[in-house]
Scaffold this active site. Structure first.
Site, PDB file in Angstrom:
ATOM      1  N   HIS A 138       0.862  -1.185   0.000  1.00  0.00           N
ATOM      2  CA  HIS A 138       0.000   0.000   0.000  1.00  0.00           C
ATOM      3  C   HIS A 138       0.896   1.231   0.000  1.00  0.00           C
ATOM      4  CE1 HIS A 138      -3.190   2.841   1.023  1.00  0.00           C
ATOM      5  NE2 HIS A 138      -2.401   3.312   1.984  1.00  0.00           N
ATOM      6  N   GLY A 142      -1.101  10.089   2.514  1.00  0.00           N
ATOM      7  CA  GLY A 142      -1.728  10.426   3.786  1.00  0.00           C
ATOM      8  C   GLY A 142      -2.555  11.689   3.779  1.00  0.00           C
ATOM      9  N   ARG A 143      -2.973  12.141   2.602  1.00  0.00           N
ATOM     10  CA  ARG A 143      -3.784  13.355   2.519  1.00  0.00           C
ATOM     11  C   ARG A 143      -5.224  12.995   2.205  1.00  0.00           C
ATOM     12  NH1 ARG A 143      -0.315  18.321   0.454  1.00  0.00           N
ATOM     13  NH2 ARG A 143       1.775  17.610   0.959  1.00  0.00           N
ATOM     14  N   ASN A 152      -3.005   0.343  -4.128  1.00  0.00           N
ATOM     15  CA  ASN A 152      -2.651  -0.940  -3.539  1.00  0.00           C
ATOM     16  C   ASN A 152      -2.176  -1.867  -4.656  1.00  0.00           C
ATOM     17  OD1 ASN A 152      -3.550  -0.343  -0.782  1.00  0.00           O
ATOM     18  ND2 ASN A 152      -5.603  -0.365  -1.673  1.00  0.00           N
TER      19      ASN A 152
END
Length: 277
Positions: A138, A142-143, A152
């Site tokens: 993955h 992180g936004r 993925n």
């Protein structure tokens, strides 16, 4: 770094043997991908018209660093064969010298993965197939919202060696994201065309010298029309017993997830604390 001890083992075999030595130490975390810090990293984008996260002007010179660790969860998964490992890689682009914007992090990419690896000793055309693995990967920045980037993958990884020459090939399959349930569904695909820019595989050729290491890495989408990909070249050399100098060049798409649709050229200089080999 000093001259290595005389041995018939290849560099990858030496690394895997050192990993086995620390398996019984519960306090040990192993390096996974290269760990480095490049205080001078210059990037130039072919098209600066697209917006980038942050307010104000972003500077072309920034700090790039990567932290990559793994822990072997199971050794000897099937009899005496097979290791199951969990790994995490974080790569950051830090506008440390941009004091007008309070030195923000332009982008950080997070990459956790689970990897099943089997050693091998099959010989072909003078090369030895040292290991093969399959991993569930993955990657995300992180936004949220319009700046969200993630995908993925199932990644196959085969490694071959001949003396000081190391070859590796990583094809992958992108796991489809779920269909959106409603407009702006946060679980839906936030970058449906990412494979068109980051491709379907990467391959790396590394020459591990007595003191110097050089590598060339490439990836491609395999399209005759709208062909896209990237190349990366690098050189590391000894500075001390535990630190190596690093020179890194990148040209193509997707050095960071947020800019995966932008072609960039990057030249970085700094220090490497551990490498692939």
């Amino acid at each position: 770094q000093g001259q290595p001890a005389q041995t018939s083992d290849t560099p990858l075999e030496q690394r895997r043997e050192m990993e086995r030595l620390v398996l019984n130490n519960p306090f040990s975390l192993l390096p996974h991908r290269p760990n480095y810090l490049m205080p001078v990293n210059y990037s130039r984008f072919d098209d600066d018209s697209d917006p980038v996260p942050g307010n104000g002007d972003l500077q072309p010179i920034e700090i790039q660093f990567q932290l990559s660790l793994k822990v072997i969860v199971v050794d000897g998964l099937i009899g005496d064969y097979g290791t199951l490992a969990f790994a995490y890689t974080g790569k950051s682009f830090w506008q440390a010298y941009n004091f007008e914007l309070s030195s923000p992090f332009r982008e950080t990419n997070h990459e956790p993965e689970i990897i099943l690896t089997f050693d091998n000793d099959f010989d072909f055309l003078g090369f030895t197939n040292v290991s093969n693995s399959v991993g569930l990967n993955h990657e995300s920045n992180g936004r949220s919202g319009d700046n969200s980037r993630s995908w993925n993958r199932v990644i196959l990884h085969t490694q071959w060696e001949r003396d000081r020459l190391h070859l590796e090939f990583r094809p992958w399959y992108r796991i489809p994201a779920p269909e959106p349930r409603f407009p702006d569904d946060p679980l839906a695909d936030d970058n449906p065309d990412i494979v068109e820019y980051l491709g379907h595989f990467d391959t790396t050729v590394t020459w591990v010298g007595e003191y110097n290491t050089i590598w060339l890495k490439g990836r491609n989408n395999l399209h005759l029309d709208d062909n896209r990909g990237a190349i990366e070249a690098g050189w590391t050399f000894p500075i001390s017993d535990h630190i190596r100098g690093r020179v890194h060049y990148f040209d193509g798409y997707g050095e960071s997830l947020i800019d995966h649709k932008k072609r960039s050229q990057t030249l970085g200089v700094g220090f490497q604390f551990s490498g692939w080999l």
